[in-house]
Design a protein around this motif. Structure first.
Motif, PDB file in Angstrom:
ATOM      1  N   VAL A  45       0.825  -1.206   0.000  1.00 56.50           N
ATOM      2  CA  VAL A  45       0.000   0.000   0.000  1.00 56.50           C
ATOM      3  C   VAL A  45       0.859   1.257   0.000  1.00 56.50           C
ATOM      4  CG1 VAL A  45      -1.612   1.325   1.425  1.00 56.50           C
ATOM      5  CG2 VAL A  45      -2.053  -1.076   0.960  1.00 56.50           C
ATOM      6  N   ALA A  46       2.048   1.192   0.625  1.00 52.32           N
ATOM      7  CA  ALA A  46       2.945   2.351   0.594  1.00 52.32           C
ATOM      8  C   ALA A  46       3.313   2.701  -0.844  1.00 52.32           C
ATOM      9  CB  ALA A  46       4.204   2.061   1.410  1.00 52.32           C
ATOM     10  N   HIS A  47       3.462   1.695  -1.699  1.00 53.66           N
ATOM     11  CA  HIS A  47       3.737   1.964  -3.115  1.00 53.66           C
ATOM     12  C   HIS A  47       2.475   2.417  -3.844  1.00 53.66           C
ATOM     13  CE1 HIS A  47       5.162   1.687  -7.182  1.00 53.66           C
ATOM     14  NE2 HIS A  47       4.258   0.764  -7.473  1.00 53.66           N
ATOM     15  N   LEU A  48       1.350   1.762  -3.559  1.00 55.62           N
ATOM     16  CA  LEU A  48       0.101   2.143  -4.223  1.00 55.62           C
ATOM     17  C   LEU A  48      -0.239   3.604  -3.956  1.00 55.62           C
ATOM     18  CD1 LEU A  48      -2.140  -0.996  -3.515  1.00 55.62           C
ATOM     19  CD2 LEU A  48      -1.036  -0.371  -5.675  1.00 55.62           C
ATOM     20  N   ALA A  49       0.070   4.078  -2.766  1.00 57.78           N
ATOM     21  CA  ALA A  49      -0.235   5.465  -2.419  1.00 57.78           C
ATOM     22  C   ALA A  49       0.486   6.446  -3.328  1.00 57.78           C
ATOM     23  CB  ALA A  49       0.115   5.737  -0.960  1.00 57.78           C
TER      24      ALA A  49
END
Length: 405
Positions: free
Chosen positions: A130-134
Motif C-alpha cells: 500500500v505504501a507503493h500504491l499510495a
C-alpha cells in the motif's frame, strides 16, 4: 508504511463493521448458494438468527470464517462469537481481539477443486504494498468501492489505502448498493473508483460523462481491451489495471492495455516458469510460483498469458469448467457434457453443451440440469446457457470445439 502513531486499520469502527458484514454475507451466500433476502448495508443491531435466519450449523461456519480471517484464535476470543447473535457484538469481539493481535490476516480464494483455500498475509507485507500504491494515486479525496472489504483487493484499496494516502478524513463510499450509472451524478473530482471489469463494462455502457479528475482501478480479472478503451471515453482520467492474486497480493500495474505490467518495487523475477521473488519488510525474501503464464518484458515488466490450472474468470472469481462438467456428468440424465466460457459477443458467463442419456426430452433435460446447477454450484460456476445435442461438438480432427448459443 503508515506513520508511527497512526490509527490501526480497524478504526474507526465503521471500517471493521463493513469488513465483518462483507465476510458474513459472502460466507452465508456460499453456504446457501444464492443471494440473501436481507439487503446490505446491515445495522449493528441486526440479529443473525432472527433477521438472516442463520441456523446453528451456519452460525458455526460464519464464526469459523471470521475467526480465520482475523486470527481471533490468537487472542482466545473466538468462542464469544457463538454466544452472541448481533452483528454489532461480532464487530466488538473482533475489535477486542485485534487490539491484542493484528499482525496477520487470512484471505480466501478458489483452489483447483473449486473450494476456497486460505492465504495468510502478514499485515506488514500488505502495508508495504500500500505504501507503493499510495504513490500512484496522489491527491485523491474519496474512495468509491464496488468490491467487498474482506477480499484482499478490497482490503488493500478500501481499508489500508485511504490511511496511507495521508488524508484522515478521506471518505469511503460503498458503490454496491447502486448501479454503475450512479457515477454520472455522484462522482466528484478527486475520486478514486475501485472496481472490477464487469463494473467498468457497465460504466462504459451507462455513464455518458464523468466529472474530470476521476481515476479508476480494476483488478480481480483481466480487463478486456475494448472495455478499458470504452471507459476512457466517459472522461475517466485513467484506468489503472492491477495484477495480483489472493496468494500474492498485488504484483504489477499498468495504466494502458497497450503497455506491459510494471513490477511493484518489492517484486523481481526469479528462476523458473512463472516464478517471482518478493522482498519482505523484515529483509528476507520469498519465492512464489504463479498459476498464470508470464512473459518478461525487460527486467521490470511483463505480460500475462493463460492460466496453468485452466481456471477462467467469471465476475472476478476463478471458476473451473472441468469441475462444473464433473457435476453435470454425475446426473443420471446426462451422458456427456462440455463446459466453457462464453465468447465475448455471447456474454461473460459459462455455457454448457449437454448430451442426454437415452431418448429423454431435451426441454426436460435442460430443466433437470438447471435445477442441478442451482443446487450444487456457486453463482459464478452456473452455466447460463445450456445447449442440448446428440453428441458433443467437435472439429474435423475430432477435438472438442466451440458451439453457438
Amino acid at each position: 508504511m503508515p506513520a508511527a502513531g497512526s490509527a490501526p486499520w480497524w478504526q474507526p469502527r465503521a471500517v471493521l463493521h463493513r469488513f465483518v458484514s462483507d465476510l458474513v454475507a459472502d460466507e452465508l451466500q456460499r453456504q446457501r448458494r444464492g443471494p440473501l433476502e436481507r439487503p446490505m448495508p446491515w445495522p449493528a443491531d441486526l440479529d443473525l438468527v432472527r433477521d438472516l435466519g442463520v441456523d446453528s450449523l451456519e452460525l458455526l461456519a460464519l464464526a469459523t470464517a471470521l475467526s480465520e480471517a482475523l486470527h481471533l484464535h490468537a487472542s482466545g476470543l473466538e468462542d464469544w462469537l457463538l454466544a452472541r447473535r448481533r452483528l454489532g457484538d461480532w464487530v466488538e469481539i473482533a475489535e477486542a481481539s485485534l487490539a491484542q493481535f493484528s499482525a496477520a490476516l487470512t484471505f480466501r480464494t478458489s483452489g483447483s477443486s473449486g473450494l476456497p483455500k486460505p492465504c495468510v498475509h502478514p499485515l506488514a507485507n500488505l502495508q508495504q504494498e500500500v505504501a507503493h500504491l499510495a504513490t500512484l494515486f496522489p491527491q485523491r479525496r474519496r474512495v468509491l468501492c464496488a468490491v467487498p472489504g474482506h477480499h484482499i483487493y478490497g482490503f488493500l484499496f478500501s481499508v489500508l489505502l485511504p490511511a496511507a494516502l495521508g488524508q484522515p478524513a478521506l471518505e469511503v463510499v460503498d458503490l454496491r448498493g447502486s448501479t454503475p450509472a450512479w457515477l454520472a451524478r455522484g462522482a466528484q473530482p478527486g475520486d478514486l473508483v475501485i472496481a472490477h471489469p464487469d463494473f467498468w463494462q457497465a460504466v462504459a455502457r451507462t455513464v455518458p460523462r464523468l466529472p474530470e479528475d476521476v481515476v479508476g482501478v480494476t483488478s480481480t480479472a483481466p480487463c478486456p481491451d475494448v472495455v478499458s478503451e470504452a471507459v476512457l471515453h466517459t472522461g475517466l482520467a485513467r484506468l489503472v489495471q492491477v495484477y495480483g492474486a489472493s496468494e500474492t497480493a498485488g504484483i504489477g500495474w499498468r495504466t494502458s492495455h497497450t503497455q506491459p505490467y510494471a513490477l511493484m518495487p518489492h517484486w523481481s523475477f526469479a528462476e523458473g516458469q512463472g516464478a517471482l521473488q518478493r522482498s519482505l519488510p523484515d529483509g528476507t525474501a520469498q519465492v512464489f510460483t504463479l498459476q498464470d503464464q508470464l512473459t518478461h518484458v525487460g527486467e521490470r515488466a511483463f505480460t500475462v498469458g493463460g492460466r496453468n490450472d485452466q481456471a477462467v474468470q467469471v465476475g472476478g472469481i476463478n471458476v473451473f469448467p472441468a469441475r462444473v462438467r464433473d457435476v453435470l456428468c454425475r446426473h443420471p440424465a446426462v451422458a456427456d457434457a462440455a463446459v466453457r466460457l462464453m465468447r465475448p459477443e455471447e456474454g461473460a458467463r459459462l455455457k454448457a453443451f449437454v448430451v442426454p442419456r437415452g431418448d429423454l426430452d431435451p426441454d426436460e433435460v435442460r430443466r433437470l440440469v438447471r435445477s442441478l446447477v442451482d443446487g450444487e454450484l456457486a453463482t459464478a460456476e452456473r452455466p447460463k446457457a445450456i445447449s442440448i445435442g446428440a453428441s458433443l461438438p467437435r472439429n474435423a480432427q475430432g477435438k472438442l470445439a466451440d458451439w453457438n448459443i
